[in-house]
Design a protein around this motif. Structure first.
Motif, PDB file in Angstrom:
ATOM      1  N   ASN A 167     -73.511-125.899 -37.928  1.00  0.00           N
ATOM      2  CA  ASN A 167     -73.666-126.115 -39.360  1.00  0.00           C
ATOM      3  C   ASN A 167     -75.131-125.896 -39.759  1.00  0.00           C
ATOM      4  OD1 ASN A 167     -75.049-128.586 -38.750  1.00  0.00           O
ATOM      5  ND2 ASN A 167     -73.082-129.668 -38.662  1.00  0.00           N
ATOM      6  N   ASN A 168     -75.445-126.211 -40.997  1.00  0.00           N
ATOM      7  CA  ASN A 168     -76.780-125.917 -41.515  1.00  0.00           C
ATOM      8  C   ASN A 168     -77.887-126.654 -40.771  1.00  0.00           C
ATOM      9  OD1 ASN A 168     -75.714-124.197 -43.435  1.00  0.00           O
ATOM     10  ND2 ASN A 168     -75.580-125.783 -45.017  1.00  0.00           N
ATOM     11  N   ALA A 170     -78.348-126.769 -37.745  1.00  0.00           N
ATOM     12  CA  ALA A 170     -78.744-126.024 -36.546  1.00  0.00           C
ATOM     13  C   ALA A 170     -79.868-125.029 -36.823  1.00  0.00           C
ATOM     14  CB  ALA A 170     -77.535-125.295 -35.958  1.00  0.00           C
ATOM     15  N   GLY A 171     -80.073-124.679 -38.085  1.00  0.00           N
ATOM     16  CA  GLY A 171     -81.077-123.670 -38.407  1.00  0.00           C
ATOM     17  C   GLY A 171     -80.454-122.290 -38.517  1.00  0.00           C
ATOM     18  N   ARG A 172     -81.265-121.280 -38.383  1.00  0.00           N
ATOM     19  CA  ARG A 172     -80.789-119.896 -38.518  1.00  0.00           C
ATOM     20  C   ARG A 172     -80.133-119.422 -37.222  1.00  0.00           C
ATOM     21  NH1 ARG A 172     -86.011-116.809 -40.748  1.00  0.00           N
ATOM     22  NH2 ARG A 172     -86.870-117.864 -38.893  1.00  0.00           N
ATOM     23  N   PRO A 173     -78.997-118.717 -37.314  1.00  0.00           N
ATOM     24  CA  PRO A 173     -78.253-118.300 -36.113  1.00  0.00           C
ATOM     25  C   PRO A 173     -79.087-117.505 -35.114  1.00  0.00           C
ATOM     26  CG  PRO A 173     -76.914-117.974 -38.068  1.00  0.00           C
ATOM     27  CD  PRO A 173     -78.278-118.365 -38.557  1.00  0.00           C
ATOM     28  N   GLU A 174     -80.043-116.718 -35.591  1.00  0.00           N
ATOM     29  CA  GLU A 174     -80.851-115.919 -34.670  1.00  0.00           C
ATOM     30  C   GLU A 174     -81.826-116.773 -33.856  1.00  0.00           C
ATOM     31  OE1 GLU A 174     -82.841-115.544 -38.792  1.00  0.00           O
ATOM     32  OE2 GLU A 174     -80.798-115.665 -37.955  1.00  0.00           O
ATOM     33  N   GLU A 175     -81.932-118.052 -34.210  1.00  0.00           N
ATOM     34  CA  GLU A 175     -82.881-118.926 -33.523  1.00  0.00           C
ATOM     35  C   GLU A 175     -82.249-119.718 -32.382  1.00  0.00           C
ATOM     36  OE1 GLU A 175     -84.358-121.309 -36.722  1.00  0.00           O
ATOM     37  OE2 GLU A 175     -85.902-119.846 -37.268  1.00  0.00           O
TER      38      GLU A 175
END
Length: 247
Positions: A167-168, A170-175
């Motif tokens: 979810n939000n 967690a931060g940005r998916p690429e991170e």
């Protein structure tokens, strides 16, 4: 705010249990870990550690050169080619909140080593909604809301009808790297948070959910990040996949 002192349990005196692996039979013994009479605070592999941690009772398979130490309230897993000295162990730190404590783990040396710490908590202290887990429409106190907001950063995923999803929080998916985890009687997930170059992992977090209990774990080090590689991350995941809840 009050920072708790470092939790410390000496290994001295904990090495009195019988060998847990028999080279003659190839059988791995089960060692009860906890703070109850007759239980050990320390075990090394090859062994099955039957861990009794608050309301969470679970087992974990340890391979050669893998160690577990029970500190009350936390449990720490560490892999080391030599018997770890006290100063080599990761440890729990806690900061007092309006309700309970906010905790994290630290390690003072060898930031490339493979390890993680575990805490036992209740699903009531998290927002894991999406498929009926702790979906409670009643109003909650500001203190519990603070606890949930803190814990949601430790378990930044939601259970949906398609499984766990970041979810939000967690931060940005690429991170990060995100993978679901599934055991015989539990489900969960693991995150590996990448460094800026995306070629290493600075922090690992995971949550294993069974009924009303959550095993919340992390390999982290504030403010100096860890230096883990992809292989270490996958091997931490493999260890967690051996977990079986005992109740």
């Amino acid at each position: 705010m009050k920072k708790a002192s470092r939790w410390h349990v000496s290994i001295v005196g904990c090495l009195i249990s019988a060998p847990v692996f028999s080279s003659d039979t190839g059988q791995i013994s089960v060692v009860d870990i906890g703070n109850q009479p007759g239980y050990s605070a320390y075990v090394s592999g090859k062994a099955i550690a039957a861990i009794h941690q608050g309301n969470c009772s679970y087992s974990m398979v340890l391979l050669k050169n893998q160690y577990v130490r029970f500190n009350t309230p936390d449990v720490v897993f560490l892999e080391s080619k030599t018997v770890p000295k006290d100063k080599s162990w990761p440890y729990l730190t806690q900061v007092e909140m309006s309700a309970g404590y906010n905790w994290s783990f630290k390690k003072d040396s060898d930031l490339k080593s493979k390890w993680f710490g575990v805490m036992c908590d209740s699903t009531e202290s998290f927002d894991l909604q999406g498929a009926g887990i702790n979906s409670n429409p009643e109003e909650i106190s500001p203190e519990l809301q603070d606890v949930k907001e803190t814990n949601n950063l430790k378990c930044p995923a939601t259970l949906t009808d398609k499984g766990w999803a970041p979810n939000n929080n967690a931060g940005r998916p690429e991170e990060y790297i995100f993978q679901e985890l599934n055991g015989a009687n539990w489900s969960g997930f693991i995150f590996g948070f990448r460094n800026k170059r995306k070629d290493g992992i600075t922090r690992v977090s995971f949550c294993l959910v069974r009924g009303g209990n959550v095993l919340v774990g992390a390999a982290e080090n504030y403010s100096k990040p860890l230096l883990l590689d992809q292989k270490s991350f996958e091997e931490i995941k493999a260890t967690l996949e051996t977990v079986k809840f005992l109740q």
